[in-house]
Design a protein around this motif. Structure first.
Motif, PDB file in Angstrom:
ATOM      1  N   MET A  14      29.337  69.689 -89.284  1.00  0.00           N
ATOM      2  CA  MET A  14      29.614  68.307 -88.900  1.00  0.00           C
ATOM      3  C   MET A  14      28.332  67.571 -88.533  1.00  0.00           C
ATOM      4  O   MET A  14      28.204  66.374 -88.767  1.00  0.00           O
ATOM      5  CB  MET A  14      30.594  68.269 -87.726  1.00  0.00           C
ATOM      6  CG  MET A  14      32.040  68.560 -88.140  1.00  0.00           C
ATOM      7  SD  MET A  14      33.171  68.119 -86.821  1.00  0.00           S
ATOM      8  CE  MET A  14      34.767  68.466 -87.603  1.00  0.00           C
ATOM      9  N   VAL A  35      25.503  67.806 -89.928  1.00  0.00           N
ATOM     10  CA  VAL A  35      24.717  67.413 -91.112  1.00  0.00           C
ATOM     11  C   VAL A  35      25.640  66.901 -92.217  1.00  0.00           C
ATOM     12  O   VAL A  35      25.349  67.014 -93.405  1.00  0.00           O
ATOM     13  CB  VAL A  35      23.834  68.580 -91.628  1.00  0.00           C
ATOM     14  CG1 VAL A  35      22.768  68.929 -90.601  1.00  0.00           C
ATOM     15  CG2 VAL A  35      24.679  69.804 -91.957  1.00  0.00           C
ATOM     16  N   GLY A  36      26.757  66.318 -91.782  1.00  0.00           N
ATOM     17  CA  GLY A  36      27.773  65.849 -92.728  1.00  0.00           C
ATOM     18  C   GLY A  36      27.216  65.012 -93.869  1.00  0.00           C
ATOM     19  O   GLY A  36      27.551  65.248 -95.034  1.00  0.00           O
ATOM     20  N   ASN A  37      26.374  64.060 -93.551  1.00  0.00           N
ATOM     21  CA  ASN A  37      25.862  63.170 -94.608  1.00  0.00           C
ATOM     22  C   ASN A  37      25.262  63.956 -95.770  1.00  0.00           C
ATOM     23  O   ASN A  37      25.516  63.655 -96.935  1.00  0.00           O
ATOM     24  CB  ASN A  37      24.794  62.222 -94.060  1.00  0.00           C
ATOM     25  CG  ASN A  37      25.398  61.098 -93.247  1.00  0.00           C
ATOM     26  OD1 ASN A  37      26.619  60.915 -93.263  1.00  0.00           O
ATOM     27  ND2 ASN A  37      24.571  60.358 -92.537  1.00  0.00           N
ATOM     28  N   ALA A  38      24.447  64.941 -95.414  1.00  0.00           N
ATOM     29  CA  ALA A  38      23.754  65.688 -96.464  1.00  0.00           C
ATOM     30  C   ALA A  38      24.755  66.461 -97.323  1.00  0.00           C
ATOM     31  O   ALA A  38      24.561  66.632 -98.525  1.00  0.00           O
ATOM     32  CB  ALA A  38      22.732  66.630 -95.843  1.00  0.00           C
ATOM     33  N   ILE A  39      25.834  66.911 -96.694  1.00  0.00           N
ATOM     34  CA  ILE A  39      26.854  67.643 -97.462  1.00  0.00           C
ATOM     35  C   ILE A  39      27.651  66.670 -98.334  1.00  0.00           C
ATOM     36  O   ILE A  39      27.906  66.921 -99.512  1.00  0.00           O
ATOM     37  CB  ILE A  39      27.794  68.421 -96.500  1.00  0.00           C
ATOM     38  CG1 ILE A  39      26.979  69.496 -95.774  1.00  0.00           C
ATOM     39  CG2 ILE A  39      28.970  69.025 -97.266  1.00  0.00           C
ATOM     40  CD1 ILE A  39      27.724  70.212 -94.671  1.00  0.00           C
TER      41      ILE A  39
END
Lengths: 409, 602
Positions: free
Chosen positions: A393, A395-399
């Motif tokens: 959660m 690093v959500g953006n990167a995922i």
């Protein structure tokens, strides 16, 4: 899942505030006589709303709203059944009691509340009165979201809030004692905030007995006074991680990137957004989502009122972000990718079976394929689905960016 | 003009010792150019040259002079480039003369290039007239300068002319001495034609114009000539002299300096140093000294905007019409796209080419850091010319690597000797000699790899000696060196663009610097990324880019979803612009940093 669910969520936007907070980019018209002060006096008691009773903007808004509500019946051939309702802003509590009565009357006239599950009202500690709480308790309101933001007076005044920490805590107490489900908003990532002051705010709010906390990171929204002063903001990692560690210890589990709740107290209205459920919009600047197409009503009271006078505002609403053809295409890839991204915001994650039913086996496999390449400490595969871990959660953006690449194929 | 009344001479000097100003004064005094028409330093015709105060292209000029003996003389002044990059051109210009003025600044004394230039002139058998210039300056020490000419260069300076090109002192004496001391040219007008091309330029209307010195025979319009090196045959359209503009004449006889226009289409057909002879009655062998110039320094030129590649190509083509010493071939780069690998005579030559492309052709370009060419003998005996690290064979297949070396002379105040020796040794310099020219001036001679010299040696030397050192160098050929190719591995995958060549002793240090720099430039990914430097299979240094720890901004409700999506799309585009090496996204800046781009506004 049918194209049109017979149950709707409704978002109503109240576009008024006493004054704009320095960080806020939502549409609202300030009603206060005084311009924004960087250090407003911290009031010890709620503002008296009487001065706004006869405010012509509010009168105009209520009239336009009743007109838009009047078209609802035509469009939907009857009163749509609501599952959730969220009255946000702006500052809904700047409305006086009589204005509230009028507003609730308009809603009751236009919608069917027989199966309603949740009705939330946003409240600002400096304009929330016991009168509001009584009126809401006697109507269909079930939940109050209090804009606490912080329990540090210096932080509140830096944010341009017109209340102090005492007043915020009083607002929580009063609301809780009236029997509402209560949520508190908190902000982290202020320039001079420390982990200690963040802990104080979290502890105070969790200790008040609220069942729900939304923890937001302060962001610089274009066009806000805060963004113009371009302060340097911390990355926020430690604050966020601390909240993820601390709140569950106080019984508030993280169920979404920014949301923590006691069991069963998750916000159903917000969950509708994350599930791409149909949401109707009411009022200027309000947004809705119907079967793959996201729209926004006229963004200013002026335009909105002009529309409402002649035709349903929804007919003129700006279609936002929905790629061509998505409206009619239930197996659209971009929509599926967005569904996956939104689902991964929550602790429920992606339900493989229902995702495959909505968007097809192929996209499901591709989504799972992308997620399998993500380091295992970030995603968790479980029977029937996949979700992000606490680290995931963060690093959500990167995922999600990895998933977004699927939309282009 | 009778041969005995012709004098051909040039001026040699260290940079800034006043060569161009002196030339201007000579033109003025002989009324070749009236002073009111005088641009500052007429001979440096490129604006770039005027700005930098250096001469790159030779422009000869013919002066008429009535000497004190009452006779009229023709004095041909052939200006020479004052930079070591153009050593070959200098030698050809010298070969066109019988005498040289050796100009020494009376405040500076003998400098590195004074010696190199004087020796070249002696080597060509020229009569040398020492001139001590700038004697008008209060800080001038003419006697010291004369002593240094005698002690350091080894020439008799007792009769050196004391002059000031600035205020005109000594100019008359210089002209008289040219007449009296420089021998007249020899040569037989009836012998087969033999003329030396000491420069050639490209004119948009007339094609190539060759600047020649006739040694024997006579050149006339209509004559069929043969370029001996390229075997090109052309009828002569026009012959002429420089006054200082092109002025046609009927013929050029032995000893004369002038130009030929013969509709030659490219400079490559009329090379500097080549011999022009009569196609019908050629000489047996060409004049000595000709060689094909070879690029020693290379770099990549790329358009700033990738779409401008065709413009860059056209500009390079045109520039090469004007400067045959530039070589180029297309190449591609991960970071920069399509461009050209260009070869130059040296660093200044490279700089000038870059500058001219910008000014004269209006091309925006980025240049990569210069490098040299290595020669490798493989174990199977094959000889490989390696322009870039990827041309190197595997380490086990290499028998020997050779790299270009220079002999470097540095003249400097003795107080800086320690610092400069240390600097040169860091650059793998090999000590050859040290002489005290005077109690406080020293000449250091080292041999050094060209690769080390071209990186930043000159700048470092200047800062170490506060600008008081001067240097000169000459190529002394290829030598075996213990060089290695250092590869960079990103997450275990070799990244060609980051490989480099260096001495094995510097490999750890340079490898460490490289991976550290990359660590700063590669953004955190979802996983930890090891960056390693290796020689062959052996890893010599490793650092890690830590895994991304936070990349999310909290809230996302109905109205936020569209905005959020736009932000993610933007993030995705950013990621797309990066180059994937294995699973790792590497931004363009990382590649640029490794090319040590020397871009706009340098």
């Amino acid at each position: 899942m049918p194209l049109f669910s017979p149950l709707f969520s409704l978002y109503l936007h109240v576009p008024f505030c006493v004054s704009k907070c320095s960080y806020c980019a939502f549409y609202s018209e300030p009603l206060g006589e005084t311009p924004f002060l960087s250090n407003p006096p911290v009031s010890s008691r709620p503002f008296i709303m009487d001065s706004f009773i006869s405010n012509p903007s509010i009168t105009k808004w209520l009239l336009a709203l009743s007109r838009e509500a009047g078209y609802i019946d035509e469009i939907w051939e009857g009163r749509p059944r609501l599952r959730t309702l969220y009255i946000g802003g702006g500052t809904p509590t700047v409305l006086s009691l009589s204005q509230w009565e009028r507003l609730l009357g308009i809603l009751e006239g236009a919608f069917d509340f027989s199966v309603i599950e949740e009705v939330t009202v946003e409240a600002n500690p400096c304009s929330l009165t016991e009168g509001h709480l009584r009126l809401w308790r006697d109507s269909f309101v079930t939940r109050v979201s209090v804009g606490v933001q912080s329990l540090q007076d210096d932080e509140l005044s830096w944010l341009g809030r017109r209340h102090g920490s005492r007043m915020a805590l009083q607002a929580l107490e009063k609301t809780l004692s009236c029997g509402f489900d209560v949520s508190a908003d908190l902000i982290f990532g202020l320039p001079f905030q420390t982990l200690r002051t963040w802990h104080d705010s979290l502890r105070g709010v969790a200790g008040s007995g609220v069942g729900h906390i939304s923890a937001y990171q302060l962001t610089l929204e274009p066009g806000t006074p805060l963004a113009r002063s371009s302060p340097s903001l911390p990355e926020g990692y430690s604050f966020y991680r601390f909240a993820q560690w601390y709140l569950p210890r106080r019984g508030l589990e993280q169920y979404e990137i920014a949301s923590f709740s006691r069991p069963g107290k998750e916000c159903r209205h917000n969950a509708a957004y994350w599930r791409q459920d149909p949401v109707l919009a009411l009022g200027p600047g309000a947004w809705g989502y119907l079967s793959g197409f996201r729209y926004r009503n006229a963004p200013t009271l002026e335009e909105y009122a002009a529309w409402a006078a002649t035709r349903p505002p929804v007919a003129e609403a700006e279609r936002l972000g929905a790629p061509e053809g998505e409206f009619s295409q239930s197996h659209s890839r971009p929509r599926g990718v967005e569904a996956a991204i939104l689902a991964l915001r929550t602790k429920w994650g992606i339900d493989t079976t229902s995702f495959a039913r909505r968007f097809g086996e192929e996209l499901t496999e591709e989504v799972l394929g992308v997620l399998k390449k993500i380091p295992p400490r970030l995603v968790e595969f479980f029977e029937g689905g996949v979700r992000l871990t606490s680290s995931g959660m963060r690093v959500g953006n990167a995922i999600w960016v990895e998933l977004l690449e699927l939309a282009d194929r | 003009m009778k041969q005995k009344n012709i004098r051909n001479f040039c001026i040699v000097a260290h940079i800034d010792h006043g060569k161009s100003t002196l030339a201007d004064r000579l033109l003025e005094r002989t009324h070749t150019v009236e002073s009111r028409d005088m641009k500052q330093q007429v001979l440096d015709s490129l604006s770039l040259e005027r700005e930098r105060g250096i001469t790159i292209k030779l422009v000869p000029v013919r002066m008429n002079y009535r000497a004190r003996d009452g006779l009229d003389y023709v004095l041909n002044l052939i200006d020479t480039p004052g930079h070591v990059d153009f050593g070959y051109e200098v030698s050809r210009s010298l070969a066109a003369c019988e005498g040289a003025l050796l100009v020494v600044d009376a405040t500076q004394g003998v400098e590195a290039q004074t010696v190199a230039n004087a020796y070249q002139a002696i080597e060509q058998g020229l009569e040398i007239l020492p001139i001590v210039n700038k004697i008008d300056l209060p800080s001038s020490l003419p006697e010291n300068a004369k002593k240094e000419i005698a002690d350091v260069v080894g020439l008799d300076a007792s009769n050196a002319v004391l002059a000031s090109a600035k205020d005109g002192t000594g100019i008359d004496e210089i002209l008289e001495r040219v007449v009296s001391d420089v021998p007249p040219p020899e040569g037989n007008p009836d012998a087969p034609l033999e003329a030396l091309i000491f420069d050639s330029v490209y004119d948009n209307y007339r094609g190539v114009i060759c600047y020649v010195r006739v040694m024997n025979g006579t050149l006339r319009p209509g004559q069929h000539i043969l370029f001996m090196a390229t075997n090109g045959r052309y009828p002569v359209d026009e012959v002429g002299v420089f006054r200082p503009g092109f002025t046609p004449v009927d013929c050029l006889g032995p000893g004369e300096v002038g130009y030929i226009s013969a509709s030659v289409k490219s400079l490559a057909e009329a090379r500097v140093g080549d011999t022009v002879t009569d196609a019908a009655k050629p000489v047996d062998r060409p004049l000595p000294g000709y060689r094909k110039v070879k690029s020693v320094v290379f770099c990549g030129f790329y358009p700033v905007e990738r779409d401008d590649y065709p413009q860059l190509r056209d500009a390079l083509e045109k520039l090469c019409l004007n400067d045959a010493a530039i070589t180029y071939e297309p190449e591609t780069s991960v970071a920069l796209g399509f461009g050209f690998r260009c070869g130059f005579l040296g660093l200044l030559h490279m700089d000038v080419a870059q500058e001219r492309l910008k000014r004269e052709f209006d091309v925006d370009l980025v240049a990569t850091a210069p490098n040299v060419v290595y020669e490798i003998t493989a174990q199977n005996g094959a000889v490989i010319e390696a322009h870039r690290p990827s041309d190197f064979p595997e380490i086990g297949e290499i028998e020997e690597i050779r790299e270009p070396f220079i002999k470097l002379s540095v003249f400097l105040p003795s107080e800086y000797v320690g610092k400069v020796m240390q600097l040169v040794q860091e650059k793998r310099g090999i000590y050859r000699s040290m002489d005290y020219l005077t109690p406080d001036r020293v000449r250091l001679v080292y041999e050094m790899p060209l690769a080390e010299f071209i990186v930043d040696f000159h700048d470092k030397l200047k800062s170490q000696t506060r600008g008081y050192a001067s240097l000169d160098y000459e190529f002394i050929g290829l030598r075996p060196s213990e060089l290695v190719r250092v590869d960079v591995l990103v997450n275990g995958e070799a990244a060609d663009a980051f490989s480099f060549i260096c001495h094995k002793d510097a490999a750890y240090h340079r490898g460490h610097a490289a991976v550290t720099r990359l660590k700063e430039l590669i953004p955190s990914q979802l996983f930890e990324v090891p960056i390693q430097a290796s020689i062959g299979k052996r890893v010599i240094v490793r650092v890690n880019v830590k895994a991304l720890r936070k990349d999310v901004l909290a809230k996302c409700y109905g109205g936020d979803i569209t905005r959020k999506r736009k932000l993610l799309e933007k993030q995705k585009e950013g990621k797309k612009r990066m180059k994937q090496i294995g699973k790792v996204s590497i931004p363009q800046e990382a590649f640029l940093a490794f090319l040590q781009i020397d871009g706009e506004g340098k």
